[in-house]
Scaffold this active site. Sequence first.
Site, PDB file in Angstrom:
ATOM      1  N   GLN A 111       4.319 -41.016 -37.560  1.00  0.00           N
ATOM      2  CA  GLN A 111       3.583 -41.932 -36.679  1.00  0.00           C
ATOM      3  C   GLN A 111       3.628 -43.376 -37.194  1.00  0.00           C
ATOM      4  O   GLN A 111       3.667 -44.319 -36.406  1.00  0.00           O
ATOM      5  CB  GLN A 111       2.128 -41.447 -36.588  1.00  0.00           C
ATOM      6  CG  GLN A 111       1.339 -42.012 -35.437  1.00  0.00           C
ATOM      7  CD  GLN A 111       1.610 -41.308 -34.122  1.00  0.00           C
ATOM      8  OE1 GLN A 111       1.642 -40.098 -34.070  1.00  0.00           O
ATOM      9  NE2 GLN A 111       1.817 -42.057 -33.061  1.00  0.00           N
ATOM     10  N   LYS A 114       6.978 -44.771 -36.076  1.00  0.00           N
ATOM     11  CA  LYS A 114       7.013 -44.792 -34.615  1.00  0.00           C
ATOM     12  C   LYS A 114       6.176 -45.959 -34.087  1.00  0.00           C
ATOM     13  O   LYS A 114       6.610 -46.732 -33.239  1.00  0.00           O
ATOM     14  CB  LYS A 114       6.446 -43.474 -34.095  1.00  0.00           C
ATOM     15  CG  LYS A 114       6.419 -43.358 -32.587  1.00  0.00           C
ATOM     16  CD  LYS A 114       5.622 -42.150 -32.111  1.00  0.00           C
ATOM     17  CE  LYS A 114       6.056 -40.872 -32.793  1.00  0.00           C
ATOM     18  NZ  LYS A 114       5.504 -39.679 -32.114  1.00  0.00           N
ATOM     19  N   LYS A 126      -3.052 -39.161 -38.039  1.00  0.00           N
ATOM     20  CA  LYS A 126      -2.964 -37.934 -37.231  1.00  0.00           C
ATOM     21  C   LYS A 126      -4.101 -37.022 -37.669  1.00  0.00           C
ATOM     22  O   LYS A 126      -4.549 -37.108 -38.820  1.00  0.00           O
ATOM     23  CB  LYS A 126      -1.622 -37.242 -37.467  1.00  0.00           C
ATOM     24  CG  LYS A 126      -1.223 -36.279 -36.367  1.00  0.00           C
ATOM     25  CD  LYS A 126      -0.504 -36.975 -35.221  1.00  0.00           C
ATOM     26  CE  LYS A 126      -0.295 -36.041 -34.054  1.00  0.00           C
ATOM     27  NZ  LYS A 126       0.562 -36.630 -33.004  1.00  0.00           N
ATOM     28  N   ASP A 166      -2.670 -34.583 -28.424  1.00  0.00           N
ATOM     29  CA  ASP A 166      -1.390 -34.013 -28.889  1.00  0.00           C
ATOM     30  C   ASP A 166      -1.439 -32.559 -28.410  1.00  0.00           C
ATOM     31  O   ASP A 166      -2.176 -32.260 -27.453  1.00  0.00           O
ATOM     32  CB  ASP A 166      -1.278 -34.131 -30.422  1.00  0.00           C
ATOM     33  CG  ASP A 166       0.124 -33.776 -30.940  1.00  0.00           C
ATOM     34  OD1 ASP A 166       1.034 -34.609 -30.821  1.00  0.00           O
ATOM     35  OD2 ASP A 166       0.327 -32.653 -31.446  1.00  0.00           O
ATOM     36  N   THR A 209       4.625 -40.360 -22.370  1.00  0.00           N
ATOM     37  CA  THR A 209       5.562 -39.808 -23.363  1.00  0.00           C
ATOM     38  C   THR A 209       6.800 -39.252 -22.659  1.00  0.00           C
ATOM     39  O   THR A 209       7.940 -39.530 -23.064  1.00  0.00           O
ATOM     40  CB  THR A 209       4.867 -38.727 -24.221  1.00  0.00           C
ATOM     41  OG1 THR A 209       3.661 -39.281 -24.740  1.00  0.00           O
ATOM     42  CG2 THR A 209       5.753 -38.281 -25.356  1.00  0.00           C
ATOM     43  N   ASN A 240       2.029 -31.380 -21.415  1.00  0.00           N
ATOM     44  CA  ASN A 240       1.994 -32.771 -20.952  1.00  0.00           C
ATOM     45  C   ASN A 240       3.378 -33.432 -20.996  1.00  0.00           C
ATOM     46  O   ASN A 240       3.849 -33.994 -20.004  1.00  0.00           O
ATOM     47  CB  ASN A 240       0.985 -33.549 -21.803  1.00  0.00           C
ATOM     48  CG  ASN A 240       1.052 -35.038 -21.549  1.00  0.00           C
ATOM     49  OD1 ASN A 240       1.771 -35.755 -22.235  1.00  0.00           O
ATOM     50  ND2 ASN A 240       0.345 -35.505 -20.538  1.00  0.00           N
ATOM     51  N   SER A 379      -0.821 -45.850 -25.240  1.00  0.00           N
ATOM     52  CA  SER A 379      -2.154 -45.832 -25.850  1.00  0.00           C
ATOM     53  C   SER A 379      -2.491 -47.234 -26.354  1.00  0.00           C
ATOM     54  O   SER A 379      -3.638 -47.683 -26.232  1.00  0.00           O
ATOM     55  CB  SER A 379      -2.194 -44.857 -27.030  1.00  0.00           C
ATOM     56  OG  SER A 379      -2.392 -43.540 -26.583  1.00  0.00           O
TER      57      SER A 379
HETATM   58  P1  NDP Z   1       0.752 -29.583 -24.835  1.00  0.00           P
HETATM   59  O1  NDP Z   1      -0.293 -28.850 -25.592  1.00  0.00           O
HETATM   60  O2  NDP Z   1       0.412 -30.227 -23.548  1.00  0.00           O
HETATM   61  O3  NDP Z   1       2.007 -28.631 -24.591  1.00  0.00           O
HETATM   62  C1  NDP Z   1       2.672 -28.020 -25.664  1.00  0.00           C
HETATM   63  C2  NDP Z   1       3.758 -27.128 -25.108  1.00  0.00           C
HETATM   64  O4  NDP Z   1       4.592 -26.712 -26.187  1.00  0.00           O
HETATM   65  C3  NDP Z   1       3.224 -25.854 -24.469  1.00  0.00           C
HETATM   66  O5  NDP Z   1       4.068 -25.446 -23.456  1.00  0.00           O
HETATM   67  C4  NDP Z   1       3.233 -24.881 -25.643  1.00  0.00           C
HETATM   68  O6  NDP Z   1       3.331 -23.525 -25.271  1.00  0.00           O
HETATM   69  C5  NDP Z   1       4.505 -25.295 -26.341  1.00  0.00           C
HETATM   70  N1  NDP Z   1       4.392 -24.946 -27.770  1.00  0.00           N
HETATM   71  C6  NDP Z   1       3.460 -25.388 -28.642  1.00  0.00           C
HETATM   72  N2  NDP Z   1       3.639 -24.815 -29.837  1.00  0.00           N
HETATM   73  C7  NDP Z   1       4.701 -24.003 -29.703  1.00  0.00           C
HETATM   74  C8  NDP Z   1       5.385 -23.141 -30.587  1.00  0.00           C
HETATM   75  N3  NDP Z   1       5.000 -23.009 -31.869  1.00  0.00           N
HETATM   76  N4  NDP Z   1       6.467 -22.471 -30.102  1.00  0.00           N
HETATM   77  C9  NDP Z   1       6.864 -22.603 -28.814  1.00  0.00           C
HETATM   78  N5  NDP Z   1       6.244 -23.400 -27.923  1.00  0.00           N
HETATM   79  C10 NDP Z   1       5.187 -24.093 -28.369  1.00  0.00           C
HETATM   80  O7  NDP Z   1       1.325 -30.663 -25.891  1.00  0.00           O
HETATM   81  P2  NDP Z   1       2.147 -32.002 -25.604  1.00  0.00           P
HETATM   82  O8  NDP Z   1       3.028 -31.821 -24.427  1.00  0.00           O
HETATM   83  O9  NDP Z   1       1.193 -33.133 -25.643  1.00  0.00           O
HETATM   84  O10 NDP Z   1       3.023 -32.122 -26.935  1.00  0.00           O
HETATM   85  C11 NDP Z   1       4.331 -31.544 -27.049  1.00  0.00           C
HETATM   86  C12 NDP Z   1       5.076 -32.206 -28.192  1.00  0.00           C
HETATM   87  O11 NDP Z   1       5.175 -33.617 -27.930  1.00  0.00           O
HETATM   88  C13 NDP Z   1       4.428 -32.095 -29.572  1.00  0.00           C
HETATM   89  O12 NDP Z   1       5.441 -32.045 -30.546  1.00  0.00           O
HETATM   90  C14 NDP Z   1       3.682 -33.420 -29.705  1.00  0.00           C
HETATM   91  O13 NDP Z   1       3.454 -33.772 -31.057  1.00  0.00           O
HETATM   92  C15 NDP Z   1       4.682 -34.353 -29.043  1.00  0.00           C
HETATM   93  N6  NDP Z   1       4.146 -35.618 -28.589  1.00  0.00           N
HETATM   94  C16 NDP Z   1       3.115 -35.660 -27.677  1.00  0.00           C
HETATM   95  C17 NDP Z   1       2.640 -36.886 -27.227  1.00  0.00           C
HETATM   96  C18 NDP Z   1       1.613 -36.981 -26.152  1.00  0.00           C
HETATM   97  O14 NDP Z   1       1.404 -38.100 -25.673  1.00  0.00           O
HETATM   98  N7  NDP Z   1       0.997 -35.908 -25.739  1.00  0.00           N
HETATM   99  C19 NDP Z   1       3.164 -38.155 -27.796  1.00  0.00           C
HETATM  100  C20 NDP Z   1       4.298 -37.997 -28.654  1.00  0.00           C
HETATM  101  C21 NDP Z   1       4.747 -36.766 -29.053  1.00  0.00           C
HETATM  102  P3  NDP Z   1       2.088 -22.541 -25.519  1.00  0.00           P
HETATM  103  O15 NDP Z   1       1.125 -22.847 -24.409  1.00  0.00           O
HETATM  104  O16 NDP Z   1       2.655 -21.168 -25.459  1.00  0.00           O
HETATM  105  O17 NDP Z   1       1.521 -22.870 -26.877  1.00  0.00           O
END
Ligand code: NDP
Length: 446
Positions: A111, A114, A126, A166, A209, A240, A379
Site C-alpha cells: 500500500q 501504491k 492496512k 477490502d 478499483t 467488489n 478514496s
Molecule cells: P470482496 O470481499 O468483495 O470479494 C472477494 C472475492 O474474492 C470473492 O469472490 C471471494 O470468494 C474471492 N476470494 C477471497 N478469498 C479467496 C480465496 N482464498 N480463494 C479464492 N477466492 C477468494 O473483496 P474485493 O473485491 O474488495 O477484493 C478483491 C481483491 O482486490 C483483494 O485482493 C483486495 O485486496 C483487492 N483490492 C480491493 C480494493 C477495493 O477497493 N475493494 C482495492 C485494491 C485492491 P468467497 O466469497 O468464496 O470468499
Amino acid sequence: MSAAADAFIAQIAARNPGEPEFHQAVREVVECVYPVVEANPAYRKLKILDRLCEPERTITFRVPWVDDKGEVQVNRGYRIEMSSAIGPYKGGLRFHPSVYIGILKFLAFEQVFKNSLTTLPMGGGKGGSDFDPKGKSDNEVMKFCQSFMSELFRHIGANTDVPAGDIGVGGREIGFMFGQYKKLKNEFTGVLTGKGLNWGGSLIRPEATGYGAVYFAQEMLSTRGDSVKGKTATVSGSGNVAQYTVEKLDSLGAKVITLSDSEGTIVDKEGIDAAKLAWVMDLKNVKRGRIKDYVEKYPKAQFLKGKRPWSVPCQLAFPSATQNEINAEDAKALLAGGCYCVSEGANMPTDPAGVDAFRAAKILFGPGKAANAGGVATSGLEMSQNAQHLSWTREEVDSRLHGIMKSIHASCVKHGQEKGHIDYVKGANVAGFIKVADAMVDQGVV
Ligand code: NDP
C-alpha cells in the site's frame, strides 16, 4: 539480484519469521529498487529500506462480541501503520479467516508504494480481523463491527489514519464501523472511505478499483496500438473488484467469460453482459449467495468446481480475488491460451514464479500496486471532498480516476524501460519507492 540485496531480504525474513506473504512482497520490491538504493548515498546512510520494512506502528487487539445464540465470540483485530512519510496512513480493512499479521504486513507494505504512485498525499496502512462475515446475520456483523471499532477508534482519525474496505468489508461493514466511530468520538468526519453517498461517500468509489484496472489495461494495450474492444477476458472473484471490472470491460466492448469464488469458476462462453452482471450483483451483494448459482439461472454456462479461471483461453486476464491465485502452472496455461495482457485487480494475485513467467514472455503485465490503485486513489478523492464539504459529480470523479490511472501508467513507463520493452513491475516499484524515500530523507530519522 546482487548478493547484498539477497542478504537484505534474508535479514528481513529472519526478523519476521512465519510471515511468507510479507517476505514475498518485500522481495519483489527490493529486487527492483536495490540498484536505486545502491546508487544513492543518502538512501543507504539513512537506512531507508530498513526503515520501510519495519511498520511505524503495529496494533493488535481483542474483539469480543455476542452472536445471535447469545454465545460470546472472540476475534483478533489488527491495524498496521506502515508509513506516514507522504500522508496519513491509508489502506483497507480485511475481514477473512485467513487474516494474520503476515498478510496485513504484506498488504500494508504494498500500500505504501501504491499510494505513492497515485500522486495523492497518502501514507500506507492496512488492518482487519480473522472474523468471517460469511454466514453471519446482519445483526452479528453489526455487533462485530461495533466491537472492532470500539478499540480501533483510538488509533485512527481523518488526519492520522483513514481505513477503507477490502475483502469481506463493503458498504455494510463501513456503515456499521462509521456509526460506532461517530458515537464514540461525537464527531462526523471523513475517518473512513467507502462511505454511503448520503453520509460523505464519493460517487464512483465502489466502481473505482475495477474501473481503474480496466483503464490501466487500456493504457498498456495502447502502447501496442491495441485496445480491450472485441477481446475475450477472464476475471476471477465475484466481489467488489470483479463486478466493476466486468461492468467496465462489457461497456468497452470486451467479452467477459468467467467469474469465480473460493468454491470454483463459472464459464459463460456467450459473455457476462449487463443484465447477467446485474443478476450477479444481486446474488452476491444482496442475497449473499455463491457464484455456482449462476449456472442454475444461465444453464448454458458451466461450473468448474474447485477450479480457477486460468485454464480458460482468453486474451486479457483480470485476477480480482486474492493473493497467490496465479502460480507458475496457471501463468503457463494463460500464456498457452493466448493471454497477452494481465491487469491485477487483486493484491499480489500472481506468485513469484507466475510473475517470472509473465515477465519472461514480455506480455503486458500490470502489477496490483499500479493496476488496482484506482480504489485507493478514489478514496483519496473522497477525503478531498470531505475536507471541502463538497460532492463532485460522477463524471468529475471518473475523469480524475481516469487521469490518475494514466499518470500511474506514465510513471511505470518512465521507470520501467527495459531494452525496448516496458517492465511494469520494475516501473511501479521504482516510481513508488523514490517519492517515499525522498520524503524520508527530508524528514530525518523518525
Ligand atoms: P470482496 O470481499 O468483495 O470479494 C472477494 C472475492 O474474492 C470473492 O469472490 C471471494 O470468494 C474471492 N476470494 C477471497 N478469498 C479467496 C480465496 N482464498 N480463494 C479464492 N477466492 C477468494 O473483496 P474485493 O473485491 O474488495 O477484493 C478483491 C481483491 O482486490 C483483494 O485482493 C483486495 O485486496 C483487492 N483490492 C480491493 C480494493 C477495493 O477497493 N475493494 C482495492 C485494491 C485492491 P468467497 O466469497 O468464496 O470468499
